[in-house]
Design a protein around this motif. Sequence first.
Motif, PDB file in Angstrom:
ATOM      1  N   UNK A 192       0.810  -1.221   0.000  1.00 43.72           N
ATOM      2  CA  UNK A 192       0.000   0.000   0.000  1.00 43.72           C
ATOM      3  C   UNK A 192       0.841   1.269   0.000  1.00 43.72           C
ATOM      4  N   UNK A 193       2.150   1.128   0.119  1.00 47.14           N
ATOM      5  CA  UNK A 193       3.017   2.308   0.147  1.00 47.14           C
ATOM      6  C   UNK A 193       2.952   3.058  -1.182  1.00 47.14           C
ATOM      7  N   UNK A 194       2.962   4.404  -1.109  1.00 42.51           N
ATOM      8  CA  UNK A 194       2.895   5.223  -2.317  1.00 42.51           C
ATOM      9  C   UNK A 194       4.152   5.073  -3.170  1.00 42.51           C
ATOM     10  N   UNK A 195       5.274   4.797  -2.557  1.00 40.26           N
ATOM     11  CA  UNK A 195       6.520   4.554  -3.281  1.00 40.26           C
ATOM     12  C   UNK A 195       7.089   3.226  -2.809  1.00 40.26           C
ATOM     13  N   UNK A 196       7.976   2.661  -3.586  1.00 37.14           N
ATOM     14  CA  UNK A 196       8.551   1.379  -3.201  1.00 37.14           C
ATOM     15  C   UNK A 196       9.315   1.523  -1.887  1.00 37.14           C
ATOM     16  N   UNK A 197       8.972   0.710  -0.878  1.00 38.08           N
ATOM     17  CA  UNK A 197       9.612   0.812   0.447  1.00 38.08           C
ATOM     18  C   UNK A 197      10.991   0.157   0.454  1.00 38.08           C
ATOM     19  N   UNK A 198      11.961   0.811  -0.156  1.00 33.36           N
ATOM     20  CA  UNK A 198      13.290   0.223  -0.328  1.00 33.36           C
ATOM     21  C   UNK A 198      13.949  -0.054   1.023  1.00 33.36           C
ATOM     22  N   UNK A 199      13.824   0.889   1.952  1.00 31.33           N
ATOM     23  CA  UNK A 199      14.462   0.727   3.264  1.00 31.33           C
ATOM     24  C   UNK A 199      13.896  -0.492   3.981  1.00 31.33           C
ATOM     25  N   UNK A 200      12.582  -0.645   3.928  1.00 28.34           N
ATOM     26  CA  UNK A 200      11.948  -1.788   4.591  1.00 28.34           C
ATOM     27  C   UNK A 200      12.384  -3.108   3.969  1.00 28.34           C
ATOM     28  N   UNK A 201      12.458  -3.137   2.634  1.00 28.38           N
ATOM     29  CA  UNK A 201      12.871  -4.370   1.969  1.00 28.38           C
ATOM     30  C   UNK A 201      14.330  -4.700   2.272  1.00 28.38           C
ATOM     31  N   UNK A 202      15.175  -3.664   2.315  1.00 27.51           N
ATOM     32  CA  UNK A 202      16.578  -3.899   2.680  1.00 27.51           C
ATOM     33  C   UNK A 202      16.678  -4.423   4.107  1.00 27.51           C
ATOM     34  N   UNK A 203      15.838  -3.898   4.984  1.00 33.63           N
ATOM     35  CA  UNK A 203      15.847  -4.343   6.377  1.00 33.63           C
ATOM     36  C   UNK A 203      15.441  -5.807   6.477  1.00 33.63           C
ATOM     37  N   UNK A 204      14.442  -6.205   5.689  1.00 36.27           N
ATOM     38  CA  UNK A 204      13.989  -7.590   5.717  1.00 36.27           C
ATOM     39  C   UNK A 204      15.114  -8.531   5.300  1.00 36.27           C
ATOM     40  N   UNK A 205      15.866  -8.133   4.272  1.00 33.61           N
ATOM     41  CA  UNK A 205      16.892  -9.026   3.735  1.00 33.61           C
ATOM     42  C   UNK A 205      18.233  -8.918   4.463  1.00 33.61           C
ATOM     43  N   UNK A 206      18.361  -8.005   5.404  1.00 30.54           N
ATOM     44  CA  UNK A 206      19.616  -7.878   6.160  1.00 30.54           C
ATOM     45  C   UNK A 206      19.373  -8.191   7.630  1.00 30.54           C
ATOM     46  N   UNK A 207      18.837  -7.230   8.350  1.00 33.35           N
ATOM     47  CA  UNK A 207      18.575  -7.431   9.768  1.00 33.35           C
ATOM     48  C   UNK A 207      17.545  -8.525  10.000  1.00 33.35           C
ATOM     49  N   UNK A 208      16.555  -8.613   9.085  1.00 29.34           N
ATOM     50  CA  UNK A 208      15.548  -9.657   9.210  1.00 29.34           C
ATOM     51  C   UNK A 208      16.152 -11.038   9.091  1.00 29.34           C
ATOM     52  N   UNK A 209      17.079 -11.206   8.155  1.00 27.43           N
ATOM     53  CA  UNK A 209      17.762 -12.490   7.999  1.00 27.43           C
ATOM     54  C   UNK A 209      18.549 -12.825   9.258  1.00 27.43           C
ATOM     55  N   UNK A 210      19.199 -11.792   9.833  1.00 29.32           N
ATOM     56  CA  UNK A 210      20.018 -12.029  11.022  1.00 29.32           C
ATOM     57  C   UNK A 210      19.179 -12.496  12.206  1.00 29.32           C
ATOM     58  N   UNK A 211      18.014 -11.881  12.390  1.00 26.92           N
ATOM     59  CA  UNK A 211      17.199 -12.180  13.568  1.00 26.92           C
ATOM     60  C   UNK A 211      16.279 -13.378  13.343  1.00 26.92           C
ATOM     61  N   UNK A 212      15.702 -13.475  12.152  1.00 27.16           N
ATOM     62  CA  UNK A 212      14.687 -14.489  11.896  1.00 27.16           C
ATOM     63  C   UNK A 212      15.291 -15.783  11.354  1.00 27.16           C
ATOM     64  N   UNK A 213      16.239 -15.662  10.404  1.00 28.99           N
ATOM     65  CA  UNK A 213      16.752 -16.848   9.725  1.00 28.99           C
ATOM     66  C   UNK A 213      17.993 -17.418  10.409  1.00 28.99           C
ATOM     67  N   UNK A 214      18.727 -16.595  11.165  1.00 30.23           N
ATOM     68  CA  UNK A 214      19.930 -17.115  11.828  1.00 30.23           C
ATOM     69  C   UNK A 214      19.625 -18.285  12.764  1.00 30.23           C
ATOM     70  N   UNK A 215      18.476 -18.295  13.483  1.00 35.00           N
ATOM     71  CA  UNK A 215      18.171 -19.511  14.254  1.00 35.00           C
ATOM     72  C   UNK A 215      18.065 -20.753  13.381  1.00 35.00           C
ATOM     73  N   UNK A 216      17.598 -20.598  12.136  1.00 35.05           N
ATOM     74  CA  UNK A 216      17.487 -21.741  11.234  1.00 35.05           C
ATOM     75  C   UNK A 216      18.861 -22.301  10.900  1.00 35.05           C
ATOM     76  N   UNK A 217      19.835 -21.420  10.649  1.00 39.74           N
ATOM     77  CA  UNK A 217      21.190 -21.884  10.379  1.00 39.74           C
ATOM     78  C   UNK A 217      21.814 -22.519  11.615  1.00 39.74           C
ATOM     79  N   UNK A 218      21.473 -22.001  12.789  1.00 38.13           N
ATOM     80  CA  UNK A 218      21.942 -22.613  14.034  1.00 38.13           C
ATOM     81  C   UNK A 218      21.365 -24.018  14.175  1.00 38.13           C
TER      82      UNK A 218
END
Length: 331
Positions: free
Chosen positions: A186-212
Amino acid sequence: MAARNRTEVTEFVLLGLSSWPEMQPIIFGIVLAMYLVAVMGNALLVIVAHSDSNLQTPMYFLLSQLSFTDIFLTTITVPQMLVHTLSVNRTISYNRCMIQLFFFMAVGSMEGHLLAVMAYDRYVAICNPLRYSAIVSNQLCVRITLTSWVVVSLNSFLYSVLVSRLTFCGNLVTHFFCDITPLLQLSCVRPVVNEMLIFTEGVAVVVSPFFFILASYARIGIAIAHMHTVAALRKALSTCSSHILVVLLLYGSVIRMYLRPSSSYDLDQDHQVAIFYTVVTPMLNPLIYSLRNKEVKGALRRLFRKACISRNFQCGFQTNKEWQHISQDHN
């Protein structure tokens, strides 16, 4: 994504699972049944883990925390969806939407952290059994659980703040709850910051337990390969099989839902995955752990036996009081 007309959003409209009126009662009945099974099954596991003396171990403490998290996760989304399914008004206020987003992301992330701690517990139990009680304790599990709650809460708060700072061009959320992907749409412009956060910090917090978890099971696999007795091998596999199945259910859904750009969002597929993640998986988890675990099945039998004995005792006591009252009346 081209800029669109901006509107001041004070509430969102959740479009739900289907726009066909004839499907709403069917959806309501199926989801309600699964929700009740999920809540009752997980609540039963929590009660058994805390009341049975044979289950006062770190593994079952973690299992009870996973069951509590499952109850929390499905309750964040499903009751509201059930109300909206049979209602014409499907709006949710802006603030309530952001609060729902915060709790959903925090609790969802917490499941992965708990599964990672459970994988470490299984690793120590299989690879270093003689020092298990010295390495893994209930106090350690409590500290790790509290720390994980802090981490996932901060992570979810960051996501929620960034989403709340977006400018929305519309308020029709193509989902049955406030999830991050349809809100970014629904964002008026592409939410680049949010998408970058998902693929960086999100990977660290959410996916790192999977690698563990993967690393823990790699070590467990090496240990199993060196086992020389069939009994030891069977016990190790039975100990890990339930956990592995729950990990596959959780991370299969999470990776499918979130680890991709919002531009590739597919409405029908994401509805199916979201239902599986928020309702089906919490419903299956207690069934997986109870049906495949002899200790849990034994604890459940003892709990039901105590409940039956207590009920029979109360009925007998009430009957005796009634007979005494009748005898006094005759006298």
